[in-house]
Design a protein around this motif. Structure first.
Motif, PDB file in Angstrom:
ATOM      1  N   GLU A  59       0.817  -1.209   0.000  1.00 56.07           N
ATOM      2  CA  GLU A  59       0.000   0.000   0.000  1.00 56.07           C
ATOM      3  C   GLU A  59       0.854   1.264   0.000  1.00 56.07           C
ATOM      4  N   GLN A  60       1.940   1.294   0.789  1.00 54.97           N
ATOM      5  CA  GLN A  60       2.717   2.518   0.990  1.00 54.97           C
ATOM      6  C   GLN A  60       4.056   2.512   0.266  1.00 54.97           C
ATOM      7  N   GLY A  61       4.554   1.330  -0.103  1.00 46.74           N
ATOM      8  CA  GLY A  61       5.862   1.251  -0.744  1.00 46.74           C
ATOM      9  C   GLY A  61       6.967   1.074   0.280  1.00 46.74           C
ATOM     10  N   PHE A  62       8.082   0.477  -0.150  1.00 44.94           N
ATOM     11  CA  PHE A  62       9.211   0.264   0.767  1.00 44.94           C
ATOM     12  C   PHE A  62       9.729   1.590   1.319  1.00 44.94           C
ATOM     13  N   GLY A  63       9.819   2.601   0.440  1.00 48.70           N
ATOM     14  CA  GLY A  63      10.432   3.863   0.855  1.00 48.70           C
ATOM     15  C   GLY A  63       9.608   4.670   1.825  1.00 48.70           C
ATOM     16  N   HIS A  64       8.289   4.448   1.879  1.00 49.72           N
ATOM     17  CA  HIS A  64       7.423   5.252   2.734  1.00 49.72           C
ATOM     18  C   HIS A  64       6.823   4.458   3.885  1.00 49.72           C
ATOM     19  N   THR A  65       7.269   3.223   4.060  1.00 50.29           N
ATOM     20  CA  THR A  65       6.731   2.392   5.142  1.00 50.29           C
ATOM     21  C   THR A  65       7.649   2.465   6.358  1.00 50.29           C
ATOM     22  N   ARG A  66       7.078   2.739   7.512  1.00 45.73           N
ATOM     23  CA  ARG A  66       7.826   2.761   8.772  1.00 45.73           C
ATOM     24  C   ARG A  66       7.492   1.510   9.566  1.00 45.73           C
ATOM     25  N   THR A  67       8.418   1.107  10.397  1.00 42.97           N
ATOM     26  CA  THR A  67       8.133  -0.042  11.265  1.00 42.97           C
ATOM     27  C   THR A  67       6.943   0.264  12.171  1.00 42.97           C
ATOM     28  N   LEU A  68       6.753   1.529  12.523  1.00 44.63           N
ATOM     29  CA  LEU A  68       5.609   1.911  13.343  1.00 44.63           C
ATOM     30  C   LEU A  68       4.298   1.614  12.611  1.00 44.63           C
ATOM     31  N   ASP A  69       4.263   1.835  11.274  1.00 44.09           N
ATOM     32  CA  ASP A  69       3.061   1.553  10.493  1.00 44.09           C
ATOM     33  C   ASP A  69       2.727   0.059  10.534  1.00 44.09           C
ATOM     34  N   ILE A  70       3.748  -0.757  10.401  1.00 41.23           N
ATOM     35  CA  ILE A  70       3.529  -2.205  10.406  1.00 41.23           C
ATOM     36  C   ILE A  70       3.104  -2.669  11.793  1.00 41.23           C
ATOM     37  N   ALA A  71       3.753  -2.126  12.837  1.00 39.11           N
ATOM     38  CA  ALA A  71       3.409  -2.515  14.204  1.00 39.11           C
ATOM     39  C   ALA A  71       1.949  -2.179  14.516  1.00 39.11           C
ATOM     40  N   ARG A  72       1.516  -0.983  14.104  1.00 46.39           N
ATOM     41  CA  ARG A  72       0.129  -0.587  14.371  1.00 46.39           C
ATOM     42  C   ARG A  72      -0.844  -1.491  13.608  1.00 46.39           C
ATOM     43  N   ALA A  73      -0.527  -1.776  12.342  1.00 48.10           N
ATOM     44  CA  ALA A  73      -1.422  -2.623  11.543  1.00 48.10           C
ATOM     45  C   ALA A  73      -1.503  -4.039  12.103  1.00 48.10           C
ATOM     46  N   ALA A  74      -0.388  -4.523  12.668  1.00 47.20           N
ATOM     47  CA  ALA A  74      -0.355  -5.879  13.211  1.00 47.20           C
ATOM     48  C   ALA A  74      -0.846  -5.943  14.651  1.00 47.20           C
ATOM     49  N   GLY A  75      -1.020  -4.780  15.280  1.00 50.41           N
ATOM     50  CA  GLY A  75      -1.485  -4.755  16.666  1.00 50.41           C
ATOM     51  C   GLY A  75      -0.417  -5.184  17.651  1.00 50.41           C
ATOM     52  N   VAL A  76       0.856  -4.879  17.352  1.00 45.38           N
ATOM     53  CA  VAL A  76       1.960  -5.221  18.249  1.00 45.38           C
ATOM     54  C   VAL A  76       2.810  -3.982  18.465  1.00 45.38           C
ATOM     55  N   SER A  77       3.781  -4.099  19.351  1.00 40.70           N
ATOM     56  CA  SER A  77       4.670  -2.974  19.610  1.00 40.70           C
ATOM     57  C   SER A  77       5.867  -3.009  18.670  1.00 40.70           C
ATOM     58  N   GLN A  78       6.489  -1.844  18.462  1.00 42.67           N
ATOM     59  CA  GLN A  78       7.721  -1.812  17.657  1.00 42.67           C
ATOM     60  C   GLN A  78       8.810  -2.663  18.301  1.00 42.67           C
ATOM     61  N   ALA A  79       8.824  -2.692  19.621  1.00 42.21           N
ATOM     62  CA  ALA A  79       9.856  -3.476  20.305  1.00 42.21           C
ATOM     63  C   ALA A  79       9.740  -4.952  19.943  1.00 42.21           C
ATOM     64  N   LEU A  80       8.502  -5.450  19.823  1.00 34.75           N
ATOM     65  CA  LEU A  80       8.315  -6.849  19.459  1.00 34.75           C
ATOM     66  C   LEU A  80       8.778  -7.098  18.019  1.00 34.75           C
ATOM     67  N   LEU A  81       8.521  -6.123  17.144  1.00 36.96           N
ATOM     68  CA  LEU A  81       8.999  -6.250  15.765  1.00 36.96           C
ATOM     69  C   LEU A  81      10.518  -6.385  15.733  1.00 36.96           C
ATOM     70  N   PHE A  82      11.186  -5.503  16.439  1.00 35.51           N
ATOM     71  CA  PHE A  82      12.650  -5.536  16.411  1.00 35.51           C
ATOM     72  C   PHE A  82      13.204  -6.751  17.158  1.00 35.51           C
ATOM     73  N   TYR A  83      12.430  -7.271  18.114  1.00 30.50           N
ATOM     74  CA  TYR A  83      12.863  -8.498  18.790  1.00 30.50           C
ATOM     75  C   TYR A  83      12.925  -9.657  17.788  1.00 30.50           C
ATOM     76  N   HIS A  84      11.942  -9.723  16.888  1.00 34.99           N
ATOM     77  CA  HIS A  84      11.880 -10.824  15.920  1.00 34.99           C
ATOM     78  C   HIS A  84      12.773 -10.589  14.701  1.00 34.99           C
ATOM     79  N   PHE A  85      12.893  -9.319  14.273  1.00 39.44           N
ATOM     80  CA  PHE A  85      13.542  -9.074  12.986  1.00 39.44           C
ATOM     81  C   PHE A  85      14.816  -8.224  13.059  1.00 39.44           C
ATOM     82  N   GLU A  86      15.128  -7.693  14.207  1.00 41.15           N
ATOM     83  CA  GLU A  86      16.373  -6.973  14.483  1.00 41.15           C
ATOM     84  C   GLU A  86      16.473  -5.629  13.767  1.00 41.15           C
ATOM     85  N   THR A  87      16.288  -5.588  12.445  1.00 41.44           N
ATOM     86  CA  THR A  87      16.412  -4.329  11.712  1.00 41.44           C
ATOM     87  C   THR A  87      15.229  -4.169  10.759  1.00 41.44           C
TER      88      THR A  87
END
Length: 542
Positions: free
Chosen positions: A11-39
């Protein structure tokens, strides 16, 4: 989370997508995202890898389908078509751009692209081998077709109002037909008058069909239908001629091309490579696994030898039926030459199968006696209905082709003699199946309605019976190895997977019957009663 990440990135493209956008859409915290994927880069690469796996699974389904090369190519083009509205193409195009700066994305996109090209090249090579395609350089053709598809994908998504979906499909199919020397029937094109211009110059297109270049365009619906019928007959004749040519260019002699006396090809009844493969449900049953390796090997060899014995008996009926059909063909019929090519190849198959059975040293009988007597009616079917005869042909050839293709793809090491025989049989049977399918497509739509109804009633009965004959466990094997009745019932008779295997084995013929108008509410009920109707079976294409 990966699925959600794909949706957000598309929907937003690689260049305009933030980890915060993905975390909100998935209903999780950014910290959990970085715990699983590191970067962030690792998250993006794994999300694209997830999407890539879905595409790989779809490619695998096309590869493992049992249709003709034309059917499989059509499925592949439909899967890859940028005319289909999907978020996948947006993600893919954006990934191409990002791959110039990301090693992980570059590797993944290159791997998926190579997989698709390998599949298309294999389909084209199979089509050339069986005479459906005329293509001197499948690799270059694959590159050109994929380059066209990719370029049109960029155009349709970057400039959505420039090309209609219909025009995109016509461009791709026209290019494929031109590359493969097999112009589509005009009836398959939503705009039949646009197709010849895209494929070739108007002069060459109509000249190949015996129409003067200055002939005016059809002025009425009836005239257009007459021209389409001429084109369809010409295309059908061209297919038969290509199949005949392929039979000359690429065929096998059983006593020349198989090294029967090579030590590697020696048949040892206790060779573990004869053990039943996963395609046979008995191979995974605890009763079978509890037998000694020698007994398991003998059971597997008996199964293979019985399939070959039944195969040669079926092809004996087939050869006699083909000769009865050819006996009445008029002078100049293109089918005559092809039928004799096929009869010769079936004779070679019979010798090949019988030689294998002889070398096993097992007392293989093949068809049960009563069934063998009833089967003697089959060669006379062409004197009543050639269309019914070729339904019978597909009823015997499609289930065996389905099983043999699965066998070669099961990842096991097979005996070299078995594998060589199967590969020869698959390659030549592809032509035979193609001829039967084209013959039915050409003839059945022109049959009177009452005869088409009778054929529609008889077809599922023949196909259901033939599939069970070809796939059922042989009675002598059950008795010789004392396989308990409860095991036979559990594995073959009341096993949902075994029933699904029977349905799958006639899947392509079922699709063909729908395509040519043999399936209606009445005949569909017969398919269901015979246990070969798929709940999601496709209807005839619009």
């Amino acid at each position: 989370m990966l699925k959600t990440a794909c949706e957000v990135i598309a929907e937003q493209g690689f260049g305009h997508t933030r980890t915060l956008d993905i975390a909100r859409a998935a209903g999780v915290s950014q910290a959990l995202l970085f715990y699983h994927f590191e970067t962030k880069e690792r998250l993006f690469a794994m999300a694209f890898g997830y999407a890539a796996r879905q595409h790989l699974n779809a490619l695998t389904d096309v590869e493992q389908s049992a249709g003709t090369p034309t059917d499989r190519l059509r499925s592949l083009l439909r899967l890859c078509s940028p005319a289909i509205p999907t978020e996948g193409w947006r993600l893919w195009i954006d990934a191409w751009s990002e791959a110039m700066r990301s090693t992980e994305l570059e590797e993944t996109s290159r791997r998926i692209d190579a997989r698709g090209r390998t599949l298309m090249r294999g389909i084209i090579e199979a089509g050339v081998a069986c005479g459906e395609f005329d293509c001197p350089d499948p690799d270059s053709t694959t590159w050109r077709l994929f380059a066209l598809i990719d370029g049109l994908a960029v155009q349709t998504h970057a400039h959505p109002k420039v090309l209609s979906r219909r025009r995109v499909n016509v461009l791709i199919r026209s290019a494929a037909a031109s590359e493969l020397g097999c112009p589509r029937r005009s009836s398959e094109c939503r705009d039949p008058h646009l197709f010849p211009v895209l494929l070739d110059s108007p002069y060459n297109y109509w000249a190949r069909r015996g129409v003067h270049a200055m002939t005016s365009a059809p002025s009425s619906t009836a005239a257009r239908e007459r021209d389409e019928q001429v084109a369809s007959r010409s295309a059908y004749r061209a297919v038969i001629e290509r199949l005949s040519k392929a039979s000359v260019d690429k065929h096998w002699e059983p006593y020349r091309d198989i090294p029967w006396d090579d030590p590697e090809f020696h048949v040892d009844q206790t060779d573990p490579r004869w053990e039943l493969a996963g395609v046979d449900r008995l191979g995974g049953h605890p009763w079978y696994l509890s037998r000694s390796p020698e007994v398991r090997a003998r059971i597997g060899l008996w199964r293979v030898a019985t399939a070959m014995k039944i195969g040669l008996q079926f092809e004996n009926l087939l050869k006699r039926g083909l000769l009865n059909y050819a006996y009445r063909l008029p002078n100049g019929s293109p089918e005559f030459r092809y039928v004799y090519h096929e009869t010769t190849e079936e004779a070679h198959h019979g010798m090949m199968f019988q030689e294998f059975v002889n070398r096993t040293g097992l007392p293989i009988r093949g068809m049960p006696g009563p069934l063998s007597v009833v089967a003697q009616v089959a060669p006379w079917i062409p004197l009543i209905s050639t269309e019914l005869f070729f339904i019978f042909v597909l009823g015997g050839e499609d289930p065996i082709d389905h099983v043999q293709r699965r066998l070669l793809k099961d990842g096991r090491v097979h005996h070299p003699l078995e594998e060589t025989i199967i590969r020869i049989h698959i390659a030549e049977e592809a032509r035979h199946i193609s001829f039967a399918r084209h013959y039915l497509r050409n003839r059945v739509p022109r049959m009177p309605a009452y005869r088409r109804l009778l054929l529609g009633i008889a077809s599922p009965i023949i196909l259901g019976v033939m599939a069970r004959i070809m796939l059922a466990p042989p009675g002598p094997m059950i008795r010789r190895f004392r396989i308990p009745a409860s095991v036979v019932t559990e594995v073959y008779l009341r096993n949902p997977a075994a029933r699904q295997e029977i349905r799958d084995s006639v899947g392509k013929t079922r699709e063909l019957c729908a395509e040519i108008g043999l399936i209606n509410p009445l005949t569909r009920r017969i398919w269901q009663v015979m246990g070969i109707w798929e709940a999601a079976a496709p209807s005839a294409p619009r």
